[in-house]
Design an enzyme around this catalytic site. Sequence first.
Site, PDB file in Angstrom:
ATOM      1  N   GLU A 110       0.854  -1.178   0.000  1.00  0.00           N
ATOM      2  CA  GLU A 110       0.000   0.000   0.000  1.00  0.00           C
ATOM      3  C   GLU A 110       0.898   1.239   0.000  1.00  0.00           C
ATOM      4  O   GLU A 110       1.873   1.279   0.768  1.00  0.00           O
ATOM      5  CB  GLU A 110      -0.905   0.046   1.232  1.00  0.00           C
ATOM      6  N   HIS A 158      -6.962  -2.263  14.921  1.00  0.00           N
ATOM      7  CA  HIS A 158      -7.159  -1.516  13.673  1.00  0.00           C
ATOM      8  C   HIS A 158      -6.898  -2.407  12.455  1.00  0.00           C
ATOM      9  O   HIS A 158      -7.734  -2.505  11.558  1.00  0.00           O
ATOM     10  CB  HIS A 158      -6.226  -0.303  13.671  1.00  0.00           C
ATOM     11  N   GLU A 159      -5.752  -3.046  12.445  1.00  0.00           N
ATOM     12  CA  GLU A 159      -5.403  -3.862  11.271  1.00  0.00           C
ATOM     13  C   GLU A 159      -6.345  -5.055  11.151  1.00  0.00           C
ATOM     14  O   GLU A 159      -6.748  -5.435  10.052  1.00  0.00           O
ATOM     15  CB  GLU A 159      -3.948  -4.326  11.342  1.00  0.00           C
ATOM     16  N   HIS A 217      -9.621  -4.023   9.628  1.00  0.00           N
ATOM     17  CA  HIS A 217      -9.531  -3.797   8.184  1.00  0.00           C
ATOM     18  C   HIS A 217      -9.967  -5.028   7.382  1.00  0.00           C
ATOM     19  O   HIS A 217     -10.319  -4.905   6.213  1.00  0.00           O
ATOM     20  CB  HIS A 217      -8.097  -3.450   7.779  1.00  0.00           C
TER      21      HIS A 217
HETATM   22  N1  TRP Z   1      -3.203   0.799   5.681  1.00  0.00           N
HETATM   23  C1  TRP Z   1      -2.262   1.053   6.732  1.00  0.00           C
HETATM   24  C2  TRP Z   1      -3.100   1.359   7.963  1.00  0.00           C
HETATM   25  O1  TRP Z   1      -3.585   0.493   8.579  1.00  0.00           O
HETATM   26  C3  TRP Z   1      -1.380   2.211   6.427  1.00  0.00           C
HETATM   27  C4  TRP Z   1      -0.024   1.903   5.914  1.00  0.00           C
HETATM   28  C5  TRP Z   1       0.866   1.065   6.437  1.00  0.00           C
HETATM   29  C6  TRP Z   1       0.628   2.502   4.828  1.00  0.00           C
HETATM   30  N2  TRP Z   1       2.032   1.115   5.735  1.00  0.00           N
HETATM   31  C7  TRP Z   1       1.908   1.980   4.753  1.00  0.00           C
HETATM   32  C8  TRP Z   1       0.254   3.428   3.898  1.00  0.00           C
HETATM   33  C9  TRP Z   1       2.821   2.388   3.809  1.00  0.00           C
HETATM   34  C10 TRP Z   1       1.156   3.831   2.939  1.00  0.00           C
HETATM   35  C11 TRP Z   1       2.424   3.313   2.877  1.00  0.00           C
HETATM   36  O2  TRP Z   1      -3.411   2.447   8.277  1.00  0.00           O
HETATM   37 ZN    ZN Z   2      -5.676   1.626   8.456  1.00  0.00          ZN
END
Ligand code: TRP
Ligand code: ZN
Length: 885
Positions: A129, A305-306, A309
């Site tokens: 991501e 949180h994770e 998701h």
């Molecule tokens: N989606 C991740 C969260 O739970 C955010 C994230 C983790 C992220 N590592 C990243 C976003 C690196 C951009 C780049 O919030």
């Molecule tokens: Zn998140």
Amino acid sequence: MADVVQASKVPQTKYLKDYRKPDFTIDTVDLIFDLRDEVTHVTSRLVVRRQGKAMAPLVLDGSHLTLVSIALDGENLTEDRYRVDEDHLTISDVPDEFELTIQNDIDPANNTALEGLYISKGMYCTQCEAEGFRRITYFLDRPDVMATYRVRIEADQKRYPVLLSNGNEIERGKLGGGRHFAVWEDPFPKPSYLFALVAGDLVHLEDHYRTVSGKDVTLRLFVAPQDLDKCRHAMDSLKRAMKWDEEVYGLEYDLNVFNIVAVSHFNMGAMENKSLNIFNTKCVLANPETATDSDFAAVESVVAHEYFHNWTGNRVTCRDWFQLSLKEGLTVFRDQEFSADMGSRAVKRIEDVRMLRQHQFAEDAGPMAHPVRPDNYMEINNFYTVTVYEKGAEVIRMYHTLLGPENYRKGIDLYFERHDGEAVTCDDFLAAMQDASGRDLGQFSLWYSQAGTPEVTVTSRYDAEAKTFELTLSQFIPDTPGQTGKKPMHIPVAVGLVGPDGTDLPLRLEGENAPVAGTGTRVLELKEASQTFRFVDVPERPVPSVLRGFSAPVRLKTDLSEEEYLFLLAHDNDPFNRWEAAQTVASNQILKLAEDLREKRSLTLERKIVNAFGKVLDNDALDNSFKAEIMTLPSEGMLSQLRTPVDVDGLHVAREFMRGQLAHALEDELMTLYRRGEDHGPYEFSPEAVGRRRLKNTALGYLMELGEDEVAKMAVKQFMNADNMTDEIAALSMLTNSDCAAREGALQHFYDKWKHEPLVLDKWFAVQAACRRRDTLDVVRKLTKHPDFDLKTPNRVRALVSAFCAQNPVNFHDRSGRGYEFLADILEQLDPINPQISAGLVRPLTRWKVYDAERQDLMRQTLERILSFKDLSPDVYEIVSKSLR
Ligand code: TRP
Ligand code: ZN
């Protein structure tokens, strides 16, 4: 092609309005990773299907890749059949359905940006991501392309015994030459940003969870061998989160395995890859000796949180990155509520609002202000912001407040019923809430599109004869870059009327037959620029308690007097507003003291304020954490938002003065509280124990202001005897901030004791960088030369550089400009290594407009200097260039 050094070019802006469904989609992905020391060979077999324009070419994303071969339906493509540039692979003549096999090489060992496949302390891991998958292989690297993945990993068996990817392990075996392989298959279609791979020499903690429907889920937490003693808390948190999501949201886990891996080199907190979450060690490892109470709380919330998701983000994902808050705002709201249910709801709310105001309100008032759903960006990595996350969570909270818990839940259920397995937008979420509740949320949608923190002004009028009390609420939304002349928003304003005896009056609005039963709080819906709400049957003049629980992310201005705030501090039965009253009184005092300083008047802290704080400390009905919250004066960062130009030095001196006065006046009470907090049994992470430690350390912090040897001795004693990191680091931080003789020895002692624990060593760097002493910049500069400082480790960089630049305003903003110069020096070295971290660090410089003319000049010059760096990353370029216009 191979690792082309990007020629500096102006990054392109992408717009939400340009969204188009892709011409092709990919249904299945078959990956083979051949992990070698020198190079990693990637083979990708894609089943591609046209879903748009008949003649459109296939354009795949790819960067930092070395293309080896391409075959279409088994036939090798010669070079005239495709085009490759820095960011794309284009194939012009393709059928409507075909299989594409691509071989490419990548170089994880030299990937310091920590996006794509990289090596962290000898283990392979991924971060995809938002757009990291394109650094692994050529792909339609956008979240609205969802495919099922099958992944084969081959590596040296000794050095990489653990091979992980998403979904279920379906095969494993030995290969020649001391190598082995594993094959993983994920049955759920997912966007490429949720792909993950890990290979390393790891140990794990295993546990099990039985879901409501009776499914057994194997839970594993993989860590480096020396960290196995720091896994229990995260595992317990995970199980609590799984249960909570079943109970509160009706959401059950959907696979039989759930893996978490801890990595030491990571740009953010953690990542929700399907069934293979990857965590920054900082957000998952915790034991009483090495982690503080705040660390324990952070681990619990990030693990939750994770995990959350999996439904809000993975099962239903984002159509495009403009919709990021669809998953992040919602998931943050969910983790906030989870933590509130696990600990103290009131204290959790205070902490979340403190953070929102300090960081998000500042962002919303600066050059990078953007709506919860941005409508344009250059670099998506720059939009993982407090606005998208925290203000986004406030937006979800407002649905909850406006609709009520039952309708909110109906909306959530409808959202999943409609969109499971899809990539959708914030509008789809709003539509589900609207349709399930029957409420018109048209105006509410402005929360997604209008940036800036609304200002709500409250005035009140009591009519003693008619026994009516009128509240007039007005709203104003400030201009932000690219947005002017905004429309009034739909704002839930929770209010109570506190009667002279300190209890809530029944609330009956004009036109209603009887007061609405229940608590003394009502949610008024402000929709016009200005609206008056008239309460009837109000026997005596009440004190209005407005925006209870911080029911909307707005700046509130009231016509309440200091006496009325002190009354609310003493009586409001809404704990948030009680705390808020203390903050307001303290802010006003500090601003006044800073003005007295400027006018060269002598400083005094009014007796009635000291008394009000003293009463809080004495009140046995209040819990310890809450008392500590009340005693924590607004930070200099918070105070900086109240007046321009920011009086950097005046606010610092005034705040310290107020702390000193409170310490002198309340010395006995503070000493009693400290003693009472002292003896206790073994460490426990319970709200009571956390509160006790927190208040004890708050009290000691105040007592240290007295500058007495006796107190310094108490701090040293606590530092030496502590059996937990909360007490140990609290004492070290106080000693570091002081001029006492034990200071240097304590720092050295801590270093010697903890030099082999990276997360604890981070704290050693951070307490020195956050130190209020005026020699701090010299110390920090020296620490950048320390053998344990490393620009390639984001946690270490944040511990030293962010702690100084973002949490030490009086030193960072030193009028000499040396703090700014330091930041630029760091960025010059760091940007080529890790653009994402660099772009995060540069932010404090961007708010130059709120400072005095001299500082403005220095900050602007520094920004210009950064802009002139050779090969500046698009990440830093976007933030610096936007802040200069
Ligand atoms: N989606 C991740 C969260 O739970 C955010 C994230 C983790 C992220 N590592 C990243 C976003 C690196 C951009 C780049 O919030
Ligand atoms: Zn998140």
